[in-house]
Design a protein around this motif. Structure first.
Motif, mmCIF file in Angstrom:
data_model
loop_
_atom_site.group_PDB
_atom_site.id
_atom_site.type_symbol
_atom_site.label_atom_id
_atom_site.label_comp_id
_atom_site.label_asym_id
_atom_site.label_seq_id
_atom_site.Cartn_x
_atom_site.Cartn_y
_atom_site.Cartn_z
ATOM 1 N N ARG A 11 -6.260 56.314 54.981
ATOM 2 C CA ARG A 11 -5.351 57.461 54.902
ATOM 3 C C ARG A 11 -5.464 58.264 53.671
ATOM 4 O O ARG A 11 -5.583 57.879 52.538
ATOM 5 N N PRO A 12 -5.665 59.739 53.787
ATOM 6 C CA PRO A 12 -5.890 60.410 52.659
ATOM 7 C C PRO A 12 -4.801 60.149 51.683
ATOM 8 O O PRO A 12 -3.479 60.073 51.864
ATOM 9 N N ALA A 13 -4.972 60.452 50.255
ATOM 10 C CA ALA A 13 -4.076 60.158 49.271
ATOM 11 C C ALA A 13 -2.913 61.135 49.179
ATOM 12 O O ALA A 13 -1.948 60.740 48.726
ATOM 13 N N GLY A 14 -3.033 62.150 49.948
ATOM 14 C CA GLY A 14 -2.022 63.248 49.744
ATOM 15 C C GLY A 14 -1.289 63.209 51.223
ATOM 16 O O GLY A 14 -0.398 64.088 51.354
ATOM 17 N N SER A 15 -1.536 62.293 52.009
ATOM 18 C CA SER A 15 -1.016 62.295 53.461
ATOM 19 C C SER A 15 0.424 61.413 53.589
ATOM 20 O O SER A 15 0.326 60.281 53.162
ATOM 21 N N PHE A 16 1.433 62.054 53.764
ATOM 22 C CA PHE A 16 2.669 61.186 54.079
ATOM 23 C C PHE A 16 3.227 61.569 55.357
ATOM 24 O O PHE A 16 3.518 62.618 55.789
ATOM 25 N N ASP A 17 3.750 60.456 55.991
ATOM 26 C CA ASP A 17 4.317 60.565 57.322
ATOM 27 C C ASP A 17 5.804 61.209 57.421
ATOM 28 O O ASP A 17 5.875 61.971 58.519
ATOM 29 N N PHE A 32 10.899 52.174 55.844
ATOM 30 C CA PHE A 32 9.904 52.776 56.292
ATOM 31 C C PHE A 32 8.419 52.283 56.185
ATOM 32 O O PHE A 32 8.370 50.836 55.885
ATOM 33 N N SER A 33 7.576 52.653 56.989
ATOM 34 C CA SER A 33 6.321 52.305 56.658
ATOM 35 C C SER A 33 5.248 53.298 56.968
ATOM 36 O O SER A 33 5.934 54.496 56.812
ATOM 37 N N GLY A 34 4.075 53.557 56.315
ATOM 38 C CA GLY A 34 3.319 54.516 55.989
ATOM 39 C C GLY A 34 3.391 55.028 54.608
ATOM 40 O O GLY A 34 3.873 54.501 53.848
ATOM 41 N N GLY A 35 3.616 56.533 54.668
ATOM 42 C CA GLY A 35 3.971 57.111 53.662
ATOM 43 C C GLY A 35 5.306 57.948 53.424
ATOM 44 O O GLY A 35 5.690 58.522 54.394
ATOM 45 N N LEU A 36 6.137 57.754 52.395
ATOM 46 C CA LEU A 36 7.526 58.489 52.394
ATOM 47 C C LEU A 36 7.467 59.280 51.117
ATOM 48 O O LEU A 36 7.358 58.747 50.128
ATOM 49 N N HIS A 37 7.707 60.408 51.438
ATOM 50 C CA HIS A 37 7.701 61.498 50.098
ATOM 51 C C HIS A 37 9.367 61.834 50.032
ATOM 52 O O HIS A 37 9.937 62.490 50.990
ATOM 53 N N VAL A 38 9.971 61.858 48.980
ATOM 54 C CA VAL A 38 11.392 62.102 48.674
ATOM 55 C C VAL A 38 11.610 63.277 47.709
ATOM 56 O O VAL A 38 11.023 63.174 46.530
ATOM 57 N N ASP A 39 12.046 64.424 48.295
ATOM 58 C CA ASP A 39 12.232 65.727 47.209
ATOM 59 C C ASP A 39 13.823 65.740 47.332
ATOM 60 O O ASP A 39 14.342 66.090 46.264
ATOM 61 N N GLY A 51 4.816 43.161 54.795
ATOM 62 C CA GLY A 51 3.729 43.387 55.167
ATOM 63 C C GLY A 51 2.685 44.704 55.474
ATOM 64 O O GLY A 51 1.550 44.749 55.785
ATOM 65 N N SER A 52 3.582 45.530 55.126
ATOM 66 C CA SER A 52 2.736 47.030 55.284
ATOM 67 C C SER A 52 2.313 47.526 54.007
ATOM 68 O O SER A 52 2.591 47.093 53.031
ATOM 69 N N ASP A 53 1.304 48.545 54.134
ATOM 70 C CA ASP A 53 0.677 48.933 52.766
ATOM 71 C C ASP A 53 1.387 50.372 52.539
ATOM 72 O O ASP A 53 0.729 51.353 52.292
ATOM 73 N N ALA A 54 2.551 50.456 52.484
ATOM 74 C CA ALA A 54 3.417 51.671 52.416
ATOM 75 C C ALA A 54 3.471 52.259 51.123
ATOM 76 O O ALA A 54 3.444 51.528 50.049
ATOM 77 N N VAL A 55 3.662 53.592 50.873
ATOM 78 C CA VAL A 55 3.684 54.312 49.894
ATOM 79 C C VAL A 55 4.820 55.208 49.765
ATOM 80 O O VAL A 55 5.267 55.982 50.704
ATOM 81 N N LEU A 56 5.579 54.879 48.549
ATOM 82 C CA LEU A 56 6.683 55.775 48.510
ATOM 83 C C LEU A 56 6.564 56.713 46.954
ATOM 84 O O LEU A 56 6.030 56.177 46.080
ATOM 85 N N ASP A 69 11.996 48.947 47.192
ATOM 86 C CA ASP A 69 10.944 47.727 47.333
ATOM 87 C C ASP A 69 9.846 48.117 48.069
ATOM 88 O O ASP A 69 10.149 48.266 49.349
ATOM 89 N N ALA A 70 8.781 48.575 47.517
ATOM 90 C CA ALA A 70 7.580 48.804 48.317
ATOM 91 C C ALA A 70 6.352 48.371 47.606
ATOM 92 O O ALA A 70 6.363 48.127 46.475
ATOM 93 N N PRO A 71 5.231 48.325 48.304
ATOM 94 C CA PRO A 71 3.964 47.905 47.803
ATOM 95 C C PRO A 71 3.455 49.094 46.649
ATOM 96 O O PRO A 71 2.858 48.546 45.643
#
Length: 159
Positions: A11-17, A32-39, A51-56, A69-71
């Motif tokens: 997954r590209p570093a700047g890609s959020f689902d 959530f799983s994948g990427g979550l961006h909060v504005d 067990g996911s490799d999620a990014v917040l 709570d996220a990796p």
């Protein structure tokens, strides 16, 4: 052909689902799983799938009132609650956390602040189930200063 190696897709570093925009407020827990961006604003817990490799990522204008709570967690906004980052936590220069931080690996930029405990977790499992783990290192009320040095803020107590 020449010099090309087969690589597994990343997954590209700047890609959020998922994006929560600055005009959005969510009341309730977010899973959530994948990427979550909060504005925007979240009032409730933000939990990554087990067990996911999620990014917040919480942007400069983002705000979360509740536990995280996220990796992988990247914060440049405001969090009122505890942060549990089992793999990596990055606090950018405008990050402000009012609550305890449980981390495995942390990166703090000059200007970021934590008003609570910093607890180093060597093992990612059991972050939420233990009140005070046996191999924890705890610090109170830290903020990053020039040269990535950390200083304990004056608590207003006279000696």
């Amino acid at each position: 052909m020449l010099g090309r190696k087969k690589q597994k897709p990343r997954r590209p570093a700047g890609s959020f689902d998922t994006l929560i925009s600055s005009r959005t407020t969510i009341e309730g827990d977010v899973r959530f799983s994948g990427g979550l961006h909060v504005d925007g604003h979240i009032r409730g817990k933000v939990l990554a799938e087990d067990g996911s490799d999620a990014v917040l990522r919480v942007s400069e204008v983002g705000e979360i009132t509740g536990d995280i709570d996220a990796p992988h967690v990247i914060i440049n906004g405001t969090v009122h609650g505890d942060v549990h980052a089992s793999a990596h936590l990055e606090l950018a220069e405008k990050a402000a956390i009012n609550g305890s931080v449980y981390y495995n690996l942390i990166q703090m930029a000059m200007g970021s602040s934590v008003n609570g405990n910093l607890v180093h977790q060597r093992e990612p499992s059991g972050l939420l189930s233990q009140d005070k783990p046996p191999h924890a290192e705890v610090s109170n009320n830290l903020s990053a200063t020039e040269g990535n040095e950390f200083s304990e803020e004056d608590s207003g107590k006279s000696e």
